[in-house]
Design an enzyme around this catalytic site. Structure first.
Site, PDB file in Angstrom:
ATOM      1  CB  CYS A 160     169.530  32.005  19.649  1.00 51.78           C
ATOM      2  SG  CYS A 160     171.061  31.068  19.851  1.00 51.78           S
ATOM      3  CG  ASP A 220     128.520  13.770  18.677  1.00 54.25           C
ATOM      4  OD1 ASP A 220     128.451  12.918  17.766  1.00 54.25           O
ATOM      5  OD2 ASP A 220     127.558  14.070  19.409  1.00 54.25           O
ATOM      6  CG  ASP A 262     128.372  11.375  13.448  1.00 50.42           C
ATOM      7  OD1 ASP A 262     127.841  10.429  12.844  1.00 50.42           O
ATOM      8  OD2 ASP A 262     128.003  11.778  14.569  1.00 50.42           O
TER       9      ASP A 262
END
Length: 765
Positions: free
Chosen positions: A20, A648, A441
């Site tokens: 738990c 990227d 971008d």
């Protein structure tokens, strides 16, 4: 002389024996107390701990976990550990299933002997006639004792030592509850004179049924938890076991482990690509849907990169191996998914703190309940005090609270991976839901990233294929991106490209050369005017194309205007849909690009982007992210605007790191991927709203789980304590308390598994 501190390293430990959320907190405290540990995070659902550790060998960490009452070992190979965890869960589910059925066989006659008369009156008469009350209690005592010592023994073996260490957990509550009912019943059976008059009753059925129902809940929970690792298991299954390798002039099938970088691998149509590589011969379409989530096969030709685990569909390929083992894209993806599934969101820290004190609080509540009923309850008060105290102990077990957040994270991040979205940082799962602005971008993110020929207007009397072939012939001697775009268009049209003579590059203006007997001149309007070429035949078309973000190129043949071409970086097909989806979700959009202002504004107009920041350097991008964070509608609410950045390239890495959430296009550079919090495995910008959608759905699921687990348990405590009974209201018996507690855990796990269906009906973009 001071000894320099060793650098902190991330160490992953597998933890056994947690049941738990209070266990999570205890293991974390035990690890954090070890000298040299700067941070420790434990996940109940994955049964793992991540420790920032400055020591050498891990023995002190393992000893600390053992002292806290749990077992641990270092995870050497994460992929093997994931397989071992799945195998362990399957074995545990089978073990719990055997224990449950044995417990049910033992508990059913106990229940019928004690409660059968309440359900069907003639049963009571039959028991009196054939067994008698005394014999009935003896049978119940025997069966219940076997049940607790057999299928239910783990509750006592784990729970009572935890109680002795003053670190009670869920097992402690069950052991106390069932053990109290069993012990009281034994006294009533064998030493009835030791009890006050009128209190001689047995509760063997409560002890037996409590353990049986909790075993049922654990069995169902174990089965469901086994399904949460399906994403990693599927990723592991994608990797073929062998590869067809060319060695010493012969083609042989080798195990994947024996394939080396630089080897040549043959892949036939219909086979999975075994390793990451580069196509050196052949051509085909490759189904990358299992990696990117996009269903349309991608064309692969010489020079193209391919990913291990994807499916070669139509043609034969020869590859040069570029990555093997843990360096392959598939292995890195599996590692990212595993890290995200083991993450702990900020909301979980609060839950762990609460549940750490919850079990001791429940023990106090049970003692108060027992004392109150003993003091003020109607005669005989002792049995009533015992029943209500046991019910409080059982109904409040916090197992569901411990599972509420990590189960949702495991399923949500696993489903996101299937949709081509990888959460590298688990915290991004919570932050992304509250993003106010998404900044993109442009090049390679919203656009394809390489220029192509988009338009061509011819002068009267000329054929398109002829002009394109002659123009491509001149450009074949150039490496300029415009030349690459014109050559690609000619090759796509399957034209024969003639050779060029007397080629000359005119810096900043264009090129000239001779193709056959024709003098070809390509370049700007200024170059044409300088050469005396009249371009009035094309009117204002060049200006219109330039305003739309395209680069116009004039073509003159033998001194006369022959054609006007336009080259542009085309917008990705999914970009407009992504921007529209973000606007529909109430998220503002921006573009931050190093491209010229006119081109950037043209792209922004076409896509409907709100704000444009053009001609920016990498350092400017980072500054603009900070500027966006410091402004906006949330300043009035005491927090900065949250900003996500999507990029990227290497130049995007500072902005990805500075944003609240950095989202990298998976087709980009490794530097961008390493700086990002979220990776979109395909180049489709629609992955951005998809990632936000997964984040929102997961956080909603977590809130549902926490409400059910916490509010439900707390609300049932007064009912179990019998607070309403003196007023004529209902009370919760220990049996129903056990059923309710088991149900809460099963509900939490089942609700988390609903995330596996997220986005199932989405259309391929």
């Amino acid at each position: 002389m001071n000894t320099p501190a060793l650098p902190a390293t991330e160490l992953d430990l597998a933890i056994e024996g947690m049941s738990c959320a209070s266990c999570v907190r205890r293991v974390e405290k035990a690890l954090a107390a070890v000298p040299g540990v700067s941070d420790a995070s434990v996940n109940l659902a994955t049964e793992r701990a991540r420790v920032a550790w400055q020591g050498g060998v891990a023995d002190p960490l393992l000893a600390a976990v053992a002292k806290a009452g749990y077992a641990a070992h270092v995870i050497e190979d994460p992929s093997r550990q994931a397989a071992q965890l799945n195998a362990h869960r399957e074995a545990e589910a089978r073990r719990l299933q055997r224990r449950f059925w044995l417990a049910l066989v033992l508990a059913l006659p106990v229940f019928l002997l004690e409660m059968g008369g309440h359900l069907f009156a003639p049963v009571h008469g039959w028991i009196d006639a054939h067994l008698g009350m005394r014999q009935s209690w003896l049978v119940q005592a025997l069966l219940t004792t076997v049940l607790l010592a057999g299928p239910g023994r783990d509750f006592f073996l784990l729970g009572l030592p935890a109680l002795w260490r003053r670190a009670p957990d869920m097992n402690s509550l069950v052991a106390l509850g069932a053990g109290s009912a069993w012990g009281y019943s034994l006294v009533a059976t064998f030493l009835p004179d030791a009890l006050p008059a009128g209190t001689g009753a047995v509760y063997f059925e409560a002890a037996a049924v409590i353990v049986t129902l909790i075993l049922l809940g654990r069995m169902l929970e174990a089965r469901a938890k086994g399904r949460t690792g399906a994403a990693i298991a599927r990723l592991a299954a994608l990797q073929p076991r062998t590869a067809r390798v060319t060695r010493a002039g012969a083609t042989v099938d080798l195990p994947i482990a024996e394939v080396r970088v630089g080897d040549q691998v043959m892949v036939r149509p219909g086979e999975k690509i075994p390793v990451d590589g580069e196509v050196i011969d052949g051509g085909s379409y490759v189904d990358e849907s299992m990696i990117t989530g996009e269903p349309v096969p991608v064309e692969k030709a010489r020079g193209a990169g391919v990913t291990g685990g994807t499916l070669n569909t139509t043609g034969a390929l020869t590859l040069r191996v570029t990555h093997t083992g843990t360096d392959t894209a598939l292995a890195r993806i599996a590692q990212l998914v595993e890290q995200a599934q083991g993450a702990r969101l900020p909301i979980q820290a609060l839950v762990d703190r609460v549940t750490y004190y919850f079990v001791p609080a429940i023990l106090c509540a049970a003692l108060l309940t027992f004392a109150a009923w003993l003091a003020w309850g109607p005669a005989p008060s002792l049995p009533l005090a015992l029943v209500h105290a046991v019910a409080v102990l059982i109904v409040a077990c916090p197992c569901a609270m411990g599972l509420a957040t990590p189960m949702s994270i495991m399923v949500g991040t696993g489903r996101a991976a299937e949709l081509g979205v990888l959460f590298r940082q688990g915290t991004a799962l919570q932050t992304l839901r509250d993003v106010d602005v998404v900044a993109f971008d442009k090049t390679g993110t919203l656009t394809v990233g390489k220029p192509s020929l988009t338009d061509m207007q011819l002068a009267p009397g000329l054929a398109r294929d002829d002009v394109l072939a002659w123009t491509a012939g001149v450009q074949s001697a150039s490496e300029h991106p415009i030349a690459v775009a014109i050559l690609a268009a000619a090759r796509d049209a399957r034209l024969d490209i003639p050779p060029v003579r007397d080629f000359e590059a005119l810096t900043g203006a264009g090129v000239r050369g001779t193709v056959g007997e024709r003098q070809i001149l390509l370049g700007s309007a200024a170059l044409m005017r300088q050469a005396g070429v009249d371009i009035a035949v094309f009117g204002d078309l060049a200006d219109a194309w330039a305003s739309a973000g395209k680069t116009p190129i004039h073509v003159a043949i033998d001194g006369r205007a022959a054609a006007l071409m336009a080259v542009a970086d085309p917008i990705k097909p999914g970009a407009a849909g992504a921007i529209a989806a973000l606007h529909a979700a109430g998220v503002r959009t921006a573009m931050i690009t190093g491209d010229d202002r006119r081109t950037a504004q043209a792209v922004a107009r076409e896509l409907g982007i709100d704000d444009v920041y053009a001609e920016t350097l990498p350092a400017d991008k980072q500054r603009l992210i900070a500027q966006l964070q410091a402004t906006g509608r949330d300043q009035a609410h005491g927090r900065n605007q949250r900003v996500a950045f999507v990029g990227d390239g290497i130049n995007d890495a500072p902005a990805l790191a500075a944003a609240d959430v950095g989202i990298a296009i998976g087709t980009g550079t490794d530097v961008a991927l390493d700086a990002a919090d979220v990776v979109l495995m395909s180049g489709d910008p629609q992955g951005v709203p998809r990632a936000i959608g997964v984040s929102h759905a997961t956080l909603v699921n977590i809130r549902q789980n926490l409400f059910w687990a916490f509010a439900y348990n707390v609300a049932l405590i007064p009912l179990a304590a019998g607070v309403l009974q003196p007023l004529g209201g209902p009370a919760l018996s220990p049996i129903f308390a056990a059923a309710a507690m088991a149900l809460s855990s099963v509900f939490v796990v089942g609700n988390a598994l609903r995330l596996k269906r997220y986005g199932a009906g989405r259309k391929a973009s």
